[in-house]
Scaffold this motif. Structure first.
Motif, PDB file in Angstrom:
ATOM      1  N   GLN A  55      35.488  35.832  38.776  1.00 25.30           N
ATOM      2  CA  GLN A  55      35.235  37.179  39.298  1.00 25.30           C
ATOM      3  C   GLN A  55      36.072  38.217  38.565  1.00 25.30           C
ATOM      4  OE1 GLN A  55      35.321  37.568  43.512  1.00 25.30           O
ATOM      5  NE2 GLN A  55      33.959  35.845  43.863  1.00 25.30           N
ATOM      6  N   TYR A  69      37.334  38.187  35.535  1.00 22.90           N
ATOM      7  CA  TYR A  69      36.903  38.443  34.159  1.00 22.90           C
ATOM      8  C   TYR A  69      35.397  38.685  34.045  1.00 22.90           C
ATOM      9  CZ  TYR A  69      41.598  37.159  32.767  1.00 22.90           C
ATOM     10  OH  TYR A  69      42.966  37.129  32.620  1.00 22.90           O
ATOM     11  N   GLY A  70      34.713  38.614  35.180  1.00 25.58           N
ATOM     12  CA  GLY A  70      33.261  38.741  35.142  1.00 25.58           C
ATOM     13  C   GLY A  70      32.742  40.164  35.132  1.00 25.58           C
ATOM     14  N   VAL A  71      33.634  41.111  35.217  1.00 26.95           N
ATOM     15  CA  VAL A  71      33.185  42.500  35.262  1.00 26.95           C
ATOM     16  C   VAL A  71      33.814  43.286  34.124  1.00 26.95           C
ATOM     17  CG1 VAL A  71      33.187  44.619  36.620  1.00 26.95           C
ATOM     18  CG2 VAL A  71      32.883  42.429  37.736  1.00 26.95           C
ATOM     19  N   GLU A  72      32.994  44.010  33.436  1.00 27.49           N
ATOM     20  CA  GLU A  72      33.492  44.841  32.340  1.00 27.49           C
ATOM     21  C   GLU A  72      32.995  46.266  32.536  1.00 27.49           C
ATOM     22  OE1 GLU A  72      31.984  42.918  28.929  1.00 27.49           O
ATOM     23  OE2 GLU A  72      33.507  41.365  28.943  1.00 27.49           O
ATOM     24  N   GLY A  73      33.456  47.125  31.643  1.00 26.95           N
ATOM     25  CA  GLY A  73      32.971  48.500  31.661  1.00 26.95           C
ATOM     26  C   GLY A  73      33.564  49.298  32.809  1.00 26.95           C
ATOM     27  N   GLY A  74      32.850  50.344  33.192  1.00 30.03           N
ATOM     28  CA  GLY A  74      33.369  51.298  34.152  1.00 30.03           C
ATOM     29  C   GLY A  74      33.638  50.721  35.533  1.00 30.03           C
ATOM     30  N   LYS A 113      34.890  47.915  36.292  1.00 26.62           N
ATOM     31  CA  LYS A 113      35.952  46.910  36.288  1.00 26.62           C
ATOM     32  C   LYS A 113      37.121  47.280  37.207  1.00 26.62           C
ATOM     33  CE  LYS A 113      38.522  46.460  32.581  1.00 26.62           C
ATOM     34  NZ  LYS A 113      38.787  46.215  31.158  1.00 26.62           N
ATOM     35  N   GLU A 151      37.405  49.397  39.779  1.00 29.55           N
ATOM     36  CA  GLU A 151      37.080  49.396  41.206  1.00 29.55           C
ATOM     37  C   GLU A 151      36.877  47.961  41.701  1.00 29.55           C
ATOM     38  OE1 GLU A 151      36.474  50.427  44.982  1.00 29.55           O
ATOM     39  OE2 GLU A 151      37.345  51.655  43.395  1.00 29.55           O
ATOM     40  N   HIS A 152      36.193  47.187  40.902  1.00 38.07           N
ATOM     41  CA  HIS A 152      35.936  45.795  41.281  1.00 38.07           C
ATOM     42  C   HIS A 152      37.238  45.024  41.471  1.00 38.07           C
ATOM     43  CE1 HIS A 152      34.882  41.632  41.034  1.00 38.07           C
ATOM     44  NE2 HIS A 152      35.510  41.513  39.888  1.00 38.07           N
ATOM     45  N   GLU A 157      38.956  45.965  44.639  1.00 36.11           N
ATOM     46  CA  GLU A 157      38.318  45.297  45.789  1.00 36.11           C
ATOM     47  C   GLU A 157      38.748  43.842  45.872  1.00 36.11           C
ATOM     48  OE1 GLU A 157      34.105  45.778  45.454  1.00 36.11           O
ATOM     49  OE2 GLU A 157      34.198  47.942  45.687  1.00 36.11           O
ATOM     50  N   MET A 158      38.802  43.207  44.722  1.00 31.42           N
ATOM     51  CA  MET A 158      39.238  41.806  44.685  1.00 31.42           C
ATOM     52  C   MET A 158      40.647  41.649  45.237  1.00 31.42           C
ATOM     53  SD  MET A 158      38.282  39.864  41.176  1.00 31.42           S
ATOM     54  CE  MET A 158      39.048  38.334  41.686  1.00 31.42           C
ATOM     55  N   ARG A 201      40.691  41.744  48.868  1.00 28.53           N
ATOM     56  CA  ARG A 201      40.153  40.513  49.432  1.00 28.53           C
ATOM     57  C   ARG A 201      41.188  39.383  49.396  1.00 28.53           C
ATOM     58  NH1 ARG A 201      36.353  36.464  46.387  1.00 28.53           N
ATOM     59  NH2 ARG A 201      36.435  34.828  47.920  1.00 28.53           N
ATOM     60  N   ARG A 208      46.401  40.887  38.874  1.00 29.89           N
ATOM     61  CA  ARG A 208      46.352  40.896  37.411  1.00 29.89           C
ATOM     62  C   ARG A 208      47.243  39.779  36.831  1.00 29.89           C
ATOM     63  NH1 ARG A 208      49.748  44.610  34.551  1.00 29.89           N
ATOM     64  NH2 ARG A 208      49.035  44.871  32.411  1.00 29.89           N
TER      65      ARG A 208
END
Lengths: 193, 274
Positions: A133, A135-140, A142, A144-145, A148-149, A152, A161
């Motif tokens: 999760q 490393y699964g999101v890139e770009g703008g 990332k 915010e995601h 959220e993580m 959680r 990080r």
């Protein structure tokens, strides 16, 4: 000093004693100093950062008697001054150049990928989920995601990080080990894929 | 952890552009403060990831290649970052949704985490699923949509098909084994799947794609335009559900010049599953 001077056991013991009276702690400090020196020399663009780090440590070791009398304060910082001198001497010599990047070897890449798959399978569920999760999101999206993580997981964004980084570091070590084992298998003609 | 470190300084340090005094101060801290050293390691990996994702600026990109990749160790880390990206990208499984309004709320689940479940994670905007509660919510949405589709096909506008899934694809994601290729669930009839083909260098007036299944050409679409998506550039391509049944697919993307001549850019692969 002869840069090829090799640290004798006696000299090494003396260095450890100087770093910390507790031998285990001294060993940890030695490793930490060495790794950090390597990073510093690498940061200065030195191809042979490991050699320069060892040279710095050797040089400190040979002067322990006088340092012990003259220097007080954080002993780790003493290495920094010596590292600067070693670096200046390095610049005066003709620094070696890293050979050109090797051409991508698709077989090697596939081997590394298979090792990565195996190593990820060995992670526990939580770490695997976190890694994928994180490393699964890139770009703008990332930032915010990841915020959220962190919520959680009940930790701060920086703690998340660091945690993702440590999992990644462990994976890298696992992949290195896996590749080494595969290479040994190949040497003995018993490749198992 | 409060380190009081300028992150920009750390990045500049790694790219070899931090000036003398600040560089020296930072190095002293790297040597004597464990947290600063760890921060350096983390930032190093993040910088590598940015390079791999193509999100460094032009000058940073150059500095990365010239100043950063000076040791074989860092080159090894770069290789690892590419492998990890490939793994992560290929372990997203898509759940078909009916309504376009759901696009911004789809989630991703790692394949490893969903393998024992009939519910597959989804990704449209690459916003991953964040917890069991969300999973259950998404599952409920799927159940509702299944019921909805069966109950009233008349609700689907036949003249403007709905987007069932948005699938980000990276170039070179082709895997001959197909074991880790991006997977998409069979979309509902009458819907569409929107592929987002990520490209590194958007420079063509427009683009042309060819959809192939097992080397057989199914559809060619011309006049495609590149779009900025966050820090990346994608060429969106919409495929009608009727063309997609379980199997392996490939998209050949070409850039089309003003002269009309086209130049091959890359292949993108995905698998449609039941």
């Amino acid at each position: 000093m002869n840069k090829n001077w090799v640290l004798s056991q006696e000299a090494f013991d003396a260095l450890l004693d100087w770093l910390d009276p507790d031998r285990e702690q001294a060993g940890i400090k030695y490793e930490q100093i060495r790794l950090r020196l390597i990073k510093i020399f690498t940061g200065r663009g030195c191809v042979d950062a490991e050699d320069l780090a060892d040279e710095t440590i050797n040089r400190v070791t040979t002067r322990l008697d006088e340092i012990d009398k003259e220097f007080s304060g954080d002993r780790t910082r003493y290495f920094f001054g010596v590292a600067n001198k070693v670096y200046l001497e390095y610049l005066r010599r003709k620094p070696p150049q890293l050979p050109p990047w090797p051409a991508p070897d698709s077989e090697r890449i596939e081997l590394e990928y298979r090792c990565l798959e195996r190593c990820i399978e060995q992670l526990n569920h939580e770490n695997r989920e976190l890694l994928l999760q994180y490393y699964g999101v890139e770009g703008g999206a990332k930032i915010e995601h990841r915020r959220e993580m962190a919520k959680r997981f009940g930790i701060g964004p920086n703690a998340l990080r660091i945690r993702a980084f440590r999992i990644r570091l462990g994976l890298q070590a696992c992949v290195d080990k896996c590749i080494k084992l595969q290479a040994e298998d190949e040497i003995y003609g018993s490749v198992q894929s | 952890m409060s380190l009081n470190i300028d992150k920009d300084d750390m990045k500049k340090y790694l790219l070899g552009t931090l000036d003398g005094d600040r560089k020296s101060q930072l190095e002293e801290r790297i040597l004597s403060e464990p947290n600063v050293y760890e921060e350096l390691l983390v930032t190093e990996e993040e910088l590598i990831d940015q390079y791999v994702a193509g999100s460094l600026t032009g000058i940073e990109h150059l500095q990365f290649e010239t100043n950063f990749l000076v040791t074989s160790e860092r080159q090894k880390h770069l290789r690892f970052a590419r492998l990890l990206k490939r793994y992560v990208n290929s372990h997203a499984v898509l759940v078909a949704l009916e309504e376009p309004s759901f696009v911004a709320h789809q989630y991703e689940v790692p394949a490893a985490a969903k393998s024992s479940s009939s519910f597959s994670g989804a990704r449209l905007t690459r916003r991953p699923m964040l917890g069991l509660s969300v999973a259950l919510a998404a599952f409920a949405v799927i159940l509702f949509l299944t019921w909805h589709v069966r109950k009233g096909a008349e609700h689907i506008d036949n003249t403007s098909a709905s987007v069932a899934a948005v699938v980000p694809l990276t170039p070179g994601s082709t895997r001959s084994s197909g074991a880790t290729v991006t997977r998409v669930q069979v979309p509902p009839k009458g819907s569409e799947v929107k592929l987002e083909l990520q490209i590194a260098h958007p420079g063509y007036p427009h683009y042309k794609s060819e959809l192939l299944r097992e080397n057989k050409s199914l559809k060619t679409i011309s006049g495609l335009k590149v779009e900025a998506k966050g820090e990346q550039h994608v060429v969106p391509l919409t495929i009608p559900a009727e063309l997609l049944s379980p199997g392996d697919y490939q998209v050949r993307l070409s850039g089309v010049l003003d002269s009309g001549a086209d130049e091959f850019i890359d292949n993108f692969s995905f698998r449609v599953i039941e």
